[in-house]
Design an enzyme around this catalytic site. Structure first.
Site, mmCIF file in Angstrom:
data_model
loop_
_atom_site.group_PDB
_atom_site.id
_atom_site.type_symbol
_atom_site.label_atom_id
_atom_site.label_comp_id
_atom_site.label_asym_id
_atom_site.label_seq_id
_atom_site.Cartn_x
_atom_site.Cartn_y
_atom_site.Cartn_z
ATOM 1 N N ARG A 87 0.806 -1.224 0.000
ATOM 2 C CA ARG A 87 0.000 0.000 0.000
ATOM 3 C C ARG A 87 0.843 1.281 0.000
ATOM 4 O O ARG A 87 0.293 2.375 -0.028
ATOM 5 C CB ARG A 87 -0.949 0.004 1.213
ATOM 6 C CG ARG A 87 -1.977 -1.124 1.188
ATOM 7 C CD ARG A 87 -3.105 -0.896 2.159
ATOM 8 N NE ARG A 87 -3.826 0.336 1.852
ATOM 9 C CZ ARG A 87 -4.764 0.852 2.645
ATOM 10 N NH1 ARG A 87 -5.071 0.255 3.775
ATOM 11 N NH2 ARG A 87 -5.371 1.980 2.305
ATOM 12 N N HIS A 163 -7.669 -2.016 12.225
ATOM 13 C CA HIS A 163 -7.229 -0.683 12.659
ATOM 14 C C HIS A 163 -8.002 -0.268 13.910
ATOM 15 O O HIS A 163 -9.098 -0.764 14.158
ATOM 16 C CB HIS A 163 -7.538 0.367 11.569
ATOM 17 C CG HIS A 163 -6.694 0.265 10.348
ATOM 18 N ND1 HIS A 163 -7.218 0.217 9.074
ATOM 19 C CD2 HIS A 163 -5.350 0.214 10.191
ATOM 20 C CE1 HIS A 163 -6.240 0.140 8.187
ATOM 21 N NE2 HIS A 163 -5.092 0.143 8.840
ATOM 22 N N CYS A 248 -12.902 5.354 6.680
ATOM 23 C CA CYS A 248 -11.728 5.099 5.810
ATOM 24 C C CYS A 248 -11.818 5.780 4.454
ATOM 25 O O CYS A 248 -10.819 5.939 3.774
ATOM 26 C CB CYS A 248 -11.555 3.626 5.455
ATOM 27 S SG CYS A 248 -11.942 2.430 6.650
#
Length: 258
Positions: A87, A163, A248
């Protein structure tokens, strides 16, 4: 004058190849995801937010989850260094976008890793999830950038979800909400309200008591409405298959100099 800008990024055609760690892989309908993304960005605009599109990163399947690439406190942007190496190419376009908006830019450097999804800001307190994607060096670098600006950085363990913000977010009054089975240490938060559904743990504060949240959490929406908030529901089912949530899909910039 507070700013109301939201960074967003169009889904990659390779979205279905996005990473999953804590859920079983399910087939993602990319066309439907694009429709859902458009409805999400429209909901932001309807409630007074100016959306700023980061250049698409077509070869980065997870790039729609733009929040992971940067953390912004006041007008200072900290460019993340994602814990998943695949990423890391996502951050360049986001760096360019925040620099264009006038943010002062800092970076997380090797050996630090940090994903923006691990950051929950409640007033001047910055909770940082120390887990799969954010390491101790990343937490130290975050402190070094934001504590001089008056932030209080509190590290919390994250082991049950991807997360920190997959587990908890905060209401406008600072109460932290989460689906308790997925929260490592609810007692670390001064005020914690358990919610009945996992997707109900995620809210984006739109202003004026309005909360952007997943249509997949009707019981939580009812609970929050009963407490005097105004849920604004969006269907993000295709992103939820990739462990994504309403937080997100954008970076809310509230304290730029405007």
């Amino acid at each position: 004058m507070p700013s109301q800008k939201a960074l967003v990024r169009r889904p990659s055609p390779r979205l279905a190849e996005g990473l999953v760690t804590h859920v079983e892989r399910a087939e993602v309908d990319v066309d439907l995801a694009v429709e859902q993304w458009e409805a999400y960005t429209e909901a932001l605009r309807t409630h007074g937010w100016e959306t700023v599109e980061v250049d698409p990163a077509e070869d980065c399947p997870d790039s729609v989850f733009v929040e992971d690439a940067v953390v912004v406190f006041r007008n200072v942007a900290l460019i993340a260094r994602p814990g998943a190496e695949s990423r890391r190419a996502e951050t360049a376009g986001v760096e360019e976008a925040v620099a264009r908006l006038g943010c002062s830019v800092n970076w997380i450097w090797d050996p630090g890793t940090l994903d923006g999804g691990d950051i929950l800001k409640v007033g001047d307190t910055i909770y940082v999830g120390r887990g799969g994607r954010t390491n101790a060096a990343g937490v130290q670098q975050l402190r070094a950038v934001f504590e001089p600006l008056g932030a209080r950085v509190v590290a919390v363990p994250v082991s049950k979800v991807l997360h920190l913000k997959s587990a908890v977010t905060a209401l406008p009054d600072g109460t932290v909400i989460g689906h308790e089975p997925l929260v490592d240490s609810p007692s670390l938060f001064p005020r914690f309200l358990p919610v009945p559904e996992e997707p109900g743990a995620h809210v984006v504060l739109l202003g004026g008591g309005k909360l952007l949240m997943s249509a997949g959490a009707p019981k939580t929406a009812e609970l929050l409405a009963d407490l005097g908030h105004e849920p604004v529901l969006v269907d993000i089912s295709e992103f939820e298959k990739l462990e994504g949530c309403v937080t997100c899909l954008s970076v809310r910039l509230r304290e730029l100099y405007v």
